[in-house]
Design an enzyme around this catalytic site. Structure first.
Site, mmCIF file in Angstrom:
data_model
loop_
_atom_site.group_PDB
_atom_site.id
_atom_site.type_symbol
_atom_site.label_atom_id
_atom_site.label_comp_id
_atom_site.label_asym_id
_atom_site.label_seq_id
_atom_site.Cartn_x
_atom_site.Cartn_y
_atom_site.Cartn_z
ATOM 1 N N TYR A 143 0.887 -1.173 0.000
ATOM 2 C CA TYR A 143 0.000 0.000 0.000
ATOM 3 C C TYR A 143 0.921 1.217 0.000
ATOM 4 O O TYR A 143 1.401 1.658 1.039
ATOM 5 C CB TYR A 143 -0.906 -0.027 1.231
ATOM 6 C CG TYR A 143 -1.752 1.214 1.398
ATOM 7 C CD1 TYR A 143 -2.397 1.804 0.314
ATOM 8 C CD2 TYR A 143 -1.911 1.796 2.653
ATOM 9 C CE1 TYR A 143 -3.174 2.938 0.471
ATOM 10 C CE2 TYR A 143 -2.693 2.928 2.826
ATOM 11 C CZ TYR A 143 -3.324 3.498 1.732
ATOM 12 O OH TYR A 143 -4.090 4.625 1.895
ATOM 13 N N ASP A 184 -2.137 -1.131 -4.090
ATOM 14 C CA ASP A 184 -2.458 0.259 -4.395
ATOM 15 C C ASP A 184 -1.135 1.009 -4.526
ATOM 16 O O ASP A 184 -0.517 1.379 -3.535
ATOM 17 C CB ASP A 184 -3.319 0.839 -3.273
ATOM 18 C CG ASP A 184 -3.715 2.290 -3.527
ATOM 19 O OD1 ASP A 184 -3.300 2.855 -4.553
ATOM 20 O OD2 ASP A 184 -4.439 2.860 -2.690
ATOM 21 N N HIS A 306 -12.124 1.880 -4.021
ATOM 22 C CA HIS A 306 -11.353 1.123 -5.007
ATOM 23 C C HIS A 306 -12.134 -0.133 -5.369
ATOM 24 O O HIS A 306 -13.049 -0.552 -4.639
ATOM 25 C CB HIS A 306 -9.993 0.693 -4.446
ATOM 26 C CG HIS A 306 -9.043 1.823 -4.194
ATOM 27 N ND1 HIS A 306 -7.905 2.023 -4.941
ATOM 28 C CD2 HIS A 306 -9.050 2.801 -3.243
ATOM 29 C CE1 HIS A 306 -7.253 3.084 -4.482
ATOM 30 N NE2 HIS A 306 -7.925 3.569 -3.449
#
Length: 564
Positions: A143, A184, A306
């Site tokens: 992330y 991400d 998302h």
């Protein structure tokens, strides 16, 4: 085999059962980002799923922030698992993956800081290819930090995180293992990957340049190649090679438009597909050429800002016999080795009681004596006289009670201090102010009125009738009295509400937007500046391209509040 990556934006916030969620998507390895749980917040239903083994990385800086997790099917149990990129979080060397690369350009405190936010979990698996060859596969779930335009230090933090990520990934790749980087990435690669028009903001360029040089030659953007200054870029990310990975989605759909994985929820941008592609699955070039079967973006799956992204490969997992030490089921709180706080307290048996006139009376209508475990005979219950009830006087403005609105605008001793005598409640005209009477103020709440009325009724009627089977404890007249008191209090509350409305006023109906002639929505400025906190009206439709007639129009109108 199928691998899925999803920024879930709070793993405990999902309305769907976690196991059901994973099974519905149909993944062998499910990688979550932004789990927003720390070690103390992780509960057993989230940590332990039947048929899966999980691995978490937690933020050491803030509670309920960042965090990543890998859920592996038992048929895809990893050989090793490790938290972080630098190796500094590894406590059990038996399960560590190793291969940290050249970290000489990083300070020790910097490495700790880059791993402290719980942004990386790595699971290493054994896989078998269609040819029969067996090899290791490391899945690096990340992330990546988001750039904050108001904090230059976060921009540098993001670039250094990218540098450490690439250093570790290339080191594992050099050891002979295949590598998949997913999660991400918080960066858009090409103009094709974002809905907004091309911009020249310098702070966005370095992230795109980093992602561009990570990819093999055919996957790079030529426009970004011309912007690359080798000397400056190498200074940011030293000891890297580049060109080792492939963007799995663009490998199958190199020019497909409108493929986004993130949308702004505040502007309802998902309804018009006005988004960005921030979520990637990068596979090493050799793995892609050998067994990359498909890649997709599951935009129809909601539950976060998302959506999941997936890849399928033709190779298969070879499950390890035992889970690595980092597996959550080995944590003391889930393995039965750590006692919970609740075990230090004995369970108390509660007795059913009724409190009347400050006297605790055993519930006479229970068929069992809880304290002795002996059944009673209901016929033997005799009515008992009640002691004289203490007068309950509830005054407006008393501590712990909410006063009447009008009491703030009138002096003490005014006529607003009128009370109602419960014995004369059948006649609404009988309003007295005798402080010695068993009375209560009109300013009490509905619940207080009910309690008071019931108490008065009990003091004047036979609560125990002698017939335990009789369900009519209070007469119909007394019930009507209670309803009348409730109506009086409700009328008083209604007048209070109207008084507040008259004082504060209201915004009135929302204006219609200019483009669609539909009611606008009320919004507030949150950006720091002279207008922070001010309200305005805007089109209620989702954000979108200016050329899209279904997207929100440019209606904007400040809210002008009435002066008192």
């Amino acid at each position: 085999m199928k691998i899925v990556s999803w920024n879930i934006n709070g793993i405990r916030a999902s309305k769907t059962n976690l196991k059901t969620l994973i099974e519905d998507i149909g993944s062998d390895v499910m990688c979550f980002q932004e789990t927003k749980v720390t070690r103390d917040m992780l509960d057993e239903p989230t940590a332990i799923l039947d048929g899966y083994n999980s691995y978490f990385s937690f933020s050491r800086k803030r509670s309920g922030y960042s965090g990543v997790a890998n859920y592996c099917k038992d048929s895809a149990t990893p050989v090793k698992a490790e938290e972080g990129l630098s190796g500094g979080l590894t406590t059990n060397k038996n399960g560590s993956i190793g291969c940290y690369g050249n970290q000489t350009s990083f300070l020790e405190d910097e490495l700790k800081d880059l791993d402290a936010e719980g942004r990386t979990i790595i699971t290493q698996h054994r896989v078998r290819f269609p040819s029969g060859e067996e090899k290791d596969l490391a899945i690096i779930n990340v992330y990546c930090p988001r750039f904050d335009p108001d904090r230059e230090d976060r921009h540098q933090y993001k670039l250094r995180f990218f540098a450490l990520l690439q250093t570790r990934a290339e080191a594992i790749l050099a050891s002979g293992s295949h590598v998949i980087i997913l999660g991400d990435i918080n960066t858009t690669h090409r103009q094709l990957d974002r809905c907004d028009e091309e911009d020249n903001e310098s702070h966005k360029r370095p992230s795109r340049l980093w992602l561009n040089q990570m990819l093999y030659d055919k996957g790079r953007d030529p426009k970004l190649e011309t912007d690359l200054d080798p000397q400056e870029f190498i200074a940011i990310t030293p000891h890297i090679v580049g060109g080792k990975f492939m963007d799995s989605f663009r490998h199958f759909y190199p020019e497909k438009e409108g493929c986004f994985s993130n949308w702004c929820t505040l502007t309802n941008a998902r309804s018009t597909n006005y988004g960005r592609r921030l979520d990637y699955i990068l596979t090493d070039v050799e793995l892609s050429e050998q067994c990359l079967k498909s890649a997709s973006i599951l935009a129809h799956i909601e539950g976060s800002d998302h959506c999941p992204v997936t890849v399928e490969l033709t190779c298969e997992f070879i499950p390890a016999k035992t889970c690595p030490p980092l597996c959550t089921k080995f944590m003391p709180e889930f393995s039965g080795k750590q006692q919970k706080l609740s075990t230090f307290f004995t369970k108390l048996i509660k007795h059913d009681t009724i409190t009347i006139n400050n006297e605790s009376v055993q519930d006479a209508f229970k068929g069992t004596d809880v304290s002795k475990g002996v059944k009673r005979s209901p016929q033997k219950i005799q009515s008992q006289p009640l002691k004289k009830q203490k007068t309950l006087e509830v005054k407006k403005g008393s501590q712990g009670k909410q006063g009447d609105l009008m009491s703030f605008f009138k002096g003490p001793g005014s006529k607003s201090d009128t009370t109602v005598n419960s014995s004369q409640v059948n006649d609404t005209k009988n309003i007295v102010t005798d402080p010695k009477s068993n009375s209560f103020s009109l300013s009490v709440t509905v619940e207080e009125a009910r309690i008071k009325t019931k108490t008065d009724l009990l003091s004047t009627s036979k609560y125990f009738t002698g017939d335990p089977n009789s369900a009519e404890i209070v007469s119909n007249n007394e019930l009507e009295n209670e309803e009348l008191v409730t109506n009086i209090v409700n009328d008083n509350k209604s007048s209070t509400t109207n008084a507040w409305k008259n004082i504060l006023g209201g915004l009135g109906p929302a204006p219609l937007c200019k483009g669609h002639k539909e009611p606008c929505v009320l919004r507030m400025v949150k950006k720091p500046g002279p207008n922070k906190g001010k309200q305005f009206y805007a089109c209620a439709r989702g954000e979108g391209l200016k050329t899209n007639p279904e997207a929100r129009c440019e209606t904007f109108q400040w809210v002008v509040k009435k002066k008192l």
